[in-house]
Design a protein around this motif. Structure first.
Motif, PDB file in Angstrom:
ATOM      1  N   ILE A 126       0.611  -1.516   0.095  1.00  0.00           N
ATOM      2  CA  ILE A 126      -0.160  -0.131   0.006  1.00  0.00           C
ATOM      3  C   ILE A 126       1.254   1.301  -0.111  1.00  0.00           C
ATOM      4  O   ILE A 126       0.780   2.258  -0.638  1.00  0.00           O
ATOM      5  CB  ILE A 126      -0.705   0.274   1.313  1.00  0.00           C
ATOM      6  N   ASP A 127       2.327   1.273   0.603  1.00  0.00           N
ATOM      7  CA  ASP A 127       2.810   2.619   0.600  1.00  0.00           C
ATOM      8  C   ASP A 127       4.556   2.069   1.352  1.00  0.00           C
ATOM      9  O   ASP A 127       4.225   1.215   1.906  1.00  0.00           O
ATOM     10  CB  ASP A 127       2.130   3.194   2.484  1.00  0.00           C
ATOM     11  N   CYS A 128       5.217   2.951   0.558  1.00  0.00           N
ATOM     12  CA  CYS A 128       6.251   2.995   1.174  1.00  0.00           C
ATOM     13  C   CYS A 128       7.104   4.017   1.400  1.00  0.00           C
ATOM     14  O   CYS A 128       7.047   4.461  -0.173  1.00  0.00           O
ATOM     15  CB  CYS A 128       7.176   1.679   0.573  1.00  0.00           C
ATOM     16  N   VAL A 129       7.386   4.524   2.529  1.00  0.00           N
ATOM     17  CA  VAL A 129       8.375   5.987   2.703  1.00  0.00           C
ATOM     18  C   VAL A 129       9.457   6.055   3.395  1.00  0.00           C
ATOM     19  O   VAL A 129       9.576   5.275   4.097  1.00  0.00           O
ATOM     20  CB  VAL A 129       7.168   6.554   2.883  1.00  0.00           C
ATOM     21  N   GLU A 130      10.338   6.856   2.993  1.00  0.00           N
ATOM     22  CA  GLU A 130      11.618   7.032   3.408  1.00  0.00           C
ATOM     23  C   GLU A 130      11.400   7.075   5.232  1.00  0.00           C
ATOM     24  O   GLU A 130      10.353   9.006   4.413  1.00  0.00           O
ATOM     25  CB  GLU A 130      12.754   8.031   3.041  1.00  0.00           C
ATOM     26  N   LEU A 131      11.871   7.382   6.188  1.00  0.00           N
ATOM     27  CA  LEU A 131      11.281   7.698   7.586  1.00  0.00           C
ATOM     28  C   LEU A 131      12.542   8.382   7.911  1.00  0.00           C
ATOM     29  O   LEU A 131      13.572   8.011   7.683  1.00  0.00           O
ATOM     30  CB  LEU A 131      11.646   7.260   8.176  1.00  0.00           C
ATOM     31  N   VAL A 132      13.044   9.938   7.691  1.00  0.00           N
ATOM     32  CA  VAL A 132      14.002  10.324   8.126  1.00  0.00           C
ATOM     33  C   VAL A 132      13.817  11.122   9.389  1.00  0.00           C
ATOM     34  O   VAL A 132      12.914  11.190   9.979  1.00  0.00           O
ATOM     35  CB  VAL A 132      14.002  11.642   6.815  1.00  0.00           C
TER      36      VAL A 132
END
Length: 183
Positions: A62-68
């Motif tokens: 559903i979602d793949c986001v980089e965490l900073v």
């Protein structure tokens, strides 16, 4: 999986593909360390196949986001719980690192495991990470830097050539040895 440079932290959300029986299946969220989003998604399916009866062909991401990390100017202590496979079997391990970001600490972990244990990145599974206070440190190496009065002395150093100076001038070559003690 190859690790070149810094690792990144990804949040991957996936679920089983909707069917007529289950129109809205349960979603699973996982925090994964990988060099890029393609490998993060691949590791997500690797773990989901181990924990649940799900694989890439029967599911969807559903979602793949980089965490900073927001505050990356202060040095922090990180504890990392991991599991790795060696030539003799599977081992659990706890390691501590000092870094400004969690991804930097994980990159140190992969480098150190490769150097000390000849462990390949594909055989390392990070179970949990946590920020550790100075009083809660267990390992000697991070403990020595967590004290309040730590000083880093400037060792012998050589002064370099001045700015706006020609490449070959009368100061480029000299008969006097450089002075490296300024103390």
């Amino acid at each position: 999986m190859t690790v070149a440079g810094l690792m990144k932290q990804f949040q991957v959300v996936g679920r089983k593909a909707p069917t007529e029986e289950v129109t809205n299946p349960e979603a699973y969220r996982m925090i994964i360390f990988a060099p890029n989003p393609v490998i993060a998604k691949s590791k997500f399916w690797y773990y989901m196949h181990q924990f649940r009866k799900m694989k890439k062909t029967t599911g969807e991401i559903i979602d793949c986001v980089e965490l900073v990390e927001k505050n990356n100017r202060i040095v922090k202590n990180y504890g990392i719980w991991l599991r790795y496979s060696s030539r003799s079997g599977t081992h659990n391990m706890y390691r501590e690192f000092r870094d400004v970001t969690l991804t930097g600490a994980v990159s140190q972990l992969y480098d150190e495991m490769a150097g000390r244990h000849r462990c390949r990145p594909r055989s390392i599974q990070i179970i949990r990470t946590a920020q550790v206070g100075a009083k809660d440190l267990r390992r000697v190496n991070p403990m020595q830097f967590a004290k309040s009065g730590v000083k880093f002395p400037l060792s012998h150093r050589v002064t370099t050539a001045k700015r706006n100076q020609k490449a070959l001038s009368d100061r480029t070559f000299t008969t006097v040895r450089p002075t490296t003690f300024f103390g």
